[in-house]
Design an enzyme around this catalytic site. Sequence first.
Site, PDB file in Angstrom:
ATOM      1  N   LYS A  36       0.847  -1.207   0.000  1.00  0.00           N
ATOM      2  CA  LYS A  36       0.000   0.000   0.000  1.00  0.00           C
ATOM      3  C   LYS A  36       0.879   1.252   0.000  1.00  0.00           C
ATOM      4  O   LYS A  36       2.080   1.176   0.299  1.00  0.00           O
ATOM      5  CB  LYS A  36      -0.915  -0.023   1.228  1.00  0.00           C
ATOM      6  CG  LYS A  36      -0.179   0.005   2.565  1.00  0.00           C
ATOM      7  CD  LYS A  36      -1.105  -0.332   3.736  1.00  0.00           C
ATOM      8  CE  LYS A  36      -0.333  -0.374   5.030  1.00  0.00           C
ATOM      9  NZ  LYS A  36      -1.121  -0.962   6.127  1.00  0.00           N
ATOM     10  N   ARG A 134     -10.988  -0.270  14.434  1.00  0.00           N
ATOM     11  CA  ARG A 134     -10.911   0.523  13.206  1.00  0.00           C
ATOM     12  C   ARG A 134     -12.017   0.076  12.241  1.00  0.00           C
ATOM     13  O   ARG A 134     -13.059   0.690  12.193  1.00  0.00           O
ATOM     14  CB  ARG A 134      -9.503   0.345  12.610  1.00  0.00           C
ATOM     15  CG  ARG A 134      -9.161   1.274  11.494  1.00  0.00           C
ATOM     16  CD  ARG A 134      -7.663   1.294  11.197  1.00  0.00           C
ATOM     17  NE  ARG A 134      -7.138  -0.002  10.744  1.00  0.00           N
ATOM     18  CZ  ARG A 134      -5.857  -0.197  10.396  1.00  0.00           C
ATOM     19  NH1 ARG A 134      -4.990   0.796  10.455  1.00  0.00           N
ATOM     20  NH2 ARG A 134      -5.446  -1.383   9.997  1.00  0.00           N
ATOM     21  N   HIS A 162      -6.452  -7.624  12.748  1.00  0.00           N
ATOM     22  CA  HIS A 162      -5.222  -6.824  12.790  1.00  0.00           C
ATOM     23  C   HIS A 162      -4.924  -6.461  14.242  1.00  0.00           C
ATOM     24  O   HIS A 162      -5.817  -6.070  14.983  1.00  0.00           O
ATOM     25  CB  HIS A 162      -5.417  -5.563  11.946  1.00  0.00           C
ATOM     26  CG  HIS A 162      -4.155  -4.802  11.684  1.00  0.00           C
ATOM     27  ND1 HIS A 162      -3.044  -5.370  11.107  1.00  0.00           N
ATOM     28  CD2 HIS A 162      -3.838  -3.502  11.905  1.00  0.00           C
ATOM     29  CE1 HIS A 162      -2.089  -4.444  10.984  1.00  0.00           C
ATOM     30  NE2 HIS A 162      -2.546  -3.317  11.459  1.00  0.00           N
ATOM     31  N   ARG A 218       1.198 -10.951   6.740  1.00  0.00           N
ATOM     32  CA  ARG A 218       1.080  -9.714   5.953  1.00  0.00           C
ATOM     33  C   ARG A 218       2.207  -8.730   6.284  1.00  0.00           C
ATOM     34  O   ARG A 218       1.985  -7.700   6.910  1.00  0.00           O
ATOM     35  CB  ARG A 218      -0.263  -9.032   6.260  1.00  0.00           C
ATOM     36  CG  ARG A 218      -1.511  -9.879   6.063  1.00  0.00           C
ATOM     37  CD  ARG A 218      -2.774  -9.031   6.190  1.00  0.00           C
ATOM     38  NE  ARG A 218      -2.870  -8.327   7.458  1.00  0.00           N
ATOM     39  CZ  ARG A 218      -3.580  -8.754   8.508  1.00  0.00           C
ATOM     40  NH1 ARG A 218      -4.277  -9.870   8.441  1.00  0.00           N
ATOM     41  NH2 ARG A 218      -3.607  -8.039   9.621  1.00  0.00           N
ATOM     42  N   TYR A 262      14.236  31.383   6.981  1.00  0.00           N
ATOM     43  CA  TYR A 262      13.024  32.083   7.438  1.00  0.00           C
ATOM     44  C   TYR A 262      12.984  32.218   8.957  1.00  0.00           C
ATOM     45  O   TYR A 262      13.310  31.280   9.687  1.00  0.00           O
ATOM     46  CB  TYR A 262      11.784  31.293   7.013  1.00  0.00           C
ATOM     47  CG  TYR A 262      11.524  31.294   5.528  1.00  0.00           C
ATOM     48  CD1 TYR A 262      11.289  32.487   4.834  1.00  0.00           C
ATOM     49  CD2 TYR A 262      11.493  30.099   4.819  1.00  0.00           C
ATOM     50  CE1 TYR A 262      11.033  32.486   3.473  1.00  0.00           C
ATOM     51  CE2 TYR A 262      11.227  30.086   3.451  1.00  0.00           C
ATOM     52  CZ  TYR A 262      11.000  31.281   2.784  1.00  0.00           C
ATOM     53  OH  TYR A 262      10.749  31.265   1.448  1.00  0.00           O
ATOM     54  N   CYS A 309      13.126  24.848   4.298  1.00  0.00           N
ATOM     55  CA  CYS A 309      12.233  25.562   3.373  1.00  0.00           C
ATOM     56  C   CYS A 309      11.493  24.541   2.508  1.00  0.00           C
ATOM     57  O   CYS A 309      11.704  23.342   2.625  1.00  0.00           O
ATOM     58  CB  CYS A 309      13.020  26.517   2.487  1.00  0.00           C
ATOM     59  SG  CYS A 309      14.119  27.625   3.395  1.00  0.00           S
ATOM     60  N   ASP A 311      11.873  23.930  -0.678  1.00  0.00           N
ATOM     61  CA  ASP A 311      12.723  23.256  -1.668  1.00  0.00           C
ATOM     62  C   ASP A 311      14.193  23.219  -1.289  1.00  0.00           C
ATOM     63  O   ASP A 311      14.993  22.682  -2.049  1.00  0.00           O
ATOM     64  CB  ASP A 311      12.618  23.964  -3.023  1.00  0.00           C
ATOM     65  CG  ASP A 311      11.199  24.347  -3.358  1.00  0.00           C
ATOM     66  OD1 ASP A 311      10.372  23.426  -3.452  1.00  0.00           O
ATOM     67  OD2 ASP A 311      10.907  25.549  -3.472  1.00  0.00           O
TER      68      ASP A 311
HETATM   69  C1  LIG Z   1      -0.378  -1.898   6.867  1.00  0.00           C
HETATM   70  C2  LIG Z   1      -0.939  -3.197   7.279  1.00  0.00           C
HETATM   71  C3  LIG Z   1      -0.113  -4.330   7.408  1.00  0.00           C
HETATM   72  C4  LIG Z   1       1.398  -4.268   7.334  1.00  0.00           C
HETATM   73  O1  LIG Z   1       1.881  -3.745   8.540  1.00  0.00           O
HETATM   74  P1  LIG Z   1       3.452  -3.664   8.879  1.00  0.00           P
HETATM   75  O2  LIG Z   1       3.506  -3.244  10.283  1.00  0.00           O
HETATM   76  O3  LIG Z   1       4.015  -2.640   7.947  1.00  0.00           O
HETATM   77  O4  LIG Z   1       4.017  -5.010   8.624  1.00  0.00           O
HETATM   78  C5  LIG Z   1      -0.728  -5.548   7.647  1.00  0.00           C
HETATM   79  N1  LIG Z   1      -2.058  -5.634   7.790  1.00  0.00           N
HETATM   80  C6  LIG Z   1      -2.881  -4.567   7.711  1.00  0.00           C
HETATM   81  C7  LIG Z   1      -4.344  -4.743   7.883  1.00  0.00           C
HETATM   82  C8  LIG Z   1      -2.331  -3.310   7.470  1.00  0.00           C
HETATM   83  O5  LIG Z   1      -3.147  -2.244   7.426  1.00  0.00           O
END
Ligand SMILES: *Cc1c(COP(=O)(O)O)cnc(C)c1O
Length: 371
Positions: A36, A134, A162, A218, A262, A309, A311
């Site tokens: 992602k 979530r 998760h 994951r 700045y 800044c 850039d």
């Molecule tokens: C982003 C995400 C992951 C990966 O998490 P890491 O901590 O980067 O390994 C796995 N599962 C879900 C649902 C996520 O949103």
Amino acid sequence: MDKARPVWAEVDLNALKRNYERIKAYTTSEIMPIVKANAYGHGAIPTVKALYEAGARRFGVAMLEEALEIKQAFPSVKVMTIGFMPADFAQTIVREDIITGVYQFSQAEALSKEALAQGKKATIHIKVDTGMGRIGFREDALQQIQRIAELPNIYIEGIYTHFAASDQVDLTFAREQLKKFLTLCDRLKALGIKIPIRHAASSAAIIQFPEAHLDMVRPGIILYGLPPSLQVGRNVGFEPVMTWKARIAHIKTISAGETVSYGCTFRAAYPTRVATVPVGYADGLQRALSNRGEMLVKGRRATIIGRVCMDQTMLDVTKIPGAEVGSIVTLLGTDGYERIDATEMAEWLETINYEIVCDISQRVPRIYTEK
Ligand SMILES: *Cc1c(COP(=O)(O)O)cnc(C)c1O
């Protein structure tokens, strides 16, 4: 470098592949790399290509556009959206064979309808909220999941949750979450709803919570070679995949009492050699690093002076006599015996390394290498 502006990020695809191999040493479960947010800033397409070469066949993304981009480049890989997904996009999802994480009945209903219309089956994974708070069905959603299982042309291939705190040494909360999740899976099984792929572990749980590996894992951040937290995953051998560099654009010496940038927030206490680097907050170098961050020049640390800044940013190179116009500046990476990584930069900013790499903007060209 053929860009007019000497600022770039190098992405080492072989380091990425080595990190994938390291994950295989932790688990025998299927690995679904999470790509992602443009693969955490590393570039989704080259990342998917490299990981496909390393053996990955299924990828996780946050949103539909990300899934479509990958599907277009690699039609045969499986792509799953793990996050928010409105029901209105069912037509595209079914047409493009995208696997959807489902957390509301209405999504499944729309996918079922559309799959029926297109004469296909929609593959989904049920998202369960066991404590992250979530998205996801709560544990009491047995009936709703049962109703989904009865919808025509829907294949429930997976179920997942998760962890909210698997990146702490204390896994008490994660263990409670896993228990709730497995209880729900068992109840579904008892109802005759068999779901082949159960998954829960992101990077931190891959490293320190093997009971949670289940059928698939994951990983995100460790693929990119960064530890999931200060407590977990440091010194276990993952290599940072991305380095961020620039070249000095201008050098001068200012007198004691003169100021830089700045707001005149930096005032020289002694004659100071100032290097200007053509990178700023529009590139993702956080303005909060003003007067506090560091960069590497000639293997030495140089402090950011004055405000960052949009850039451009200035460094104190008084004690780095070799620094000159054109010298390489390392914002993230190794130079000689010194190294600044995204985790250290994150500490200066009181944030996490994830945010540092995601924030390196599209304006910074990614150069792909295989070292
Ligand atoms: C982003 C995400 C992951 C990966 O998490 P890491 O901590 O980067 O390994 C796995 N599962 C879900 C649902 C996520 O949103």
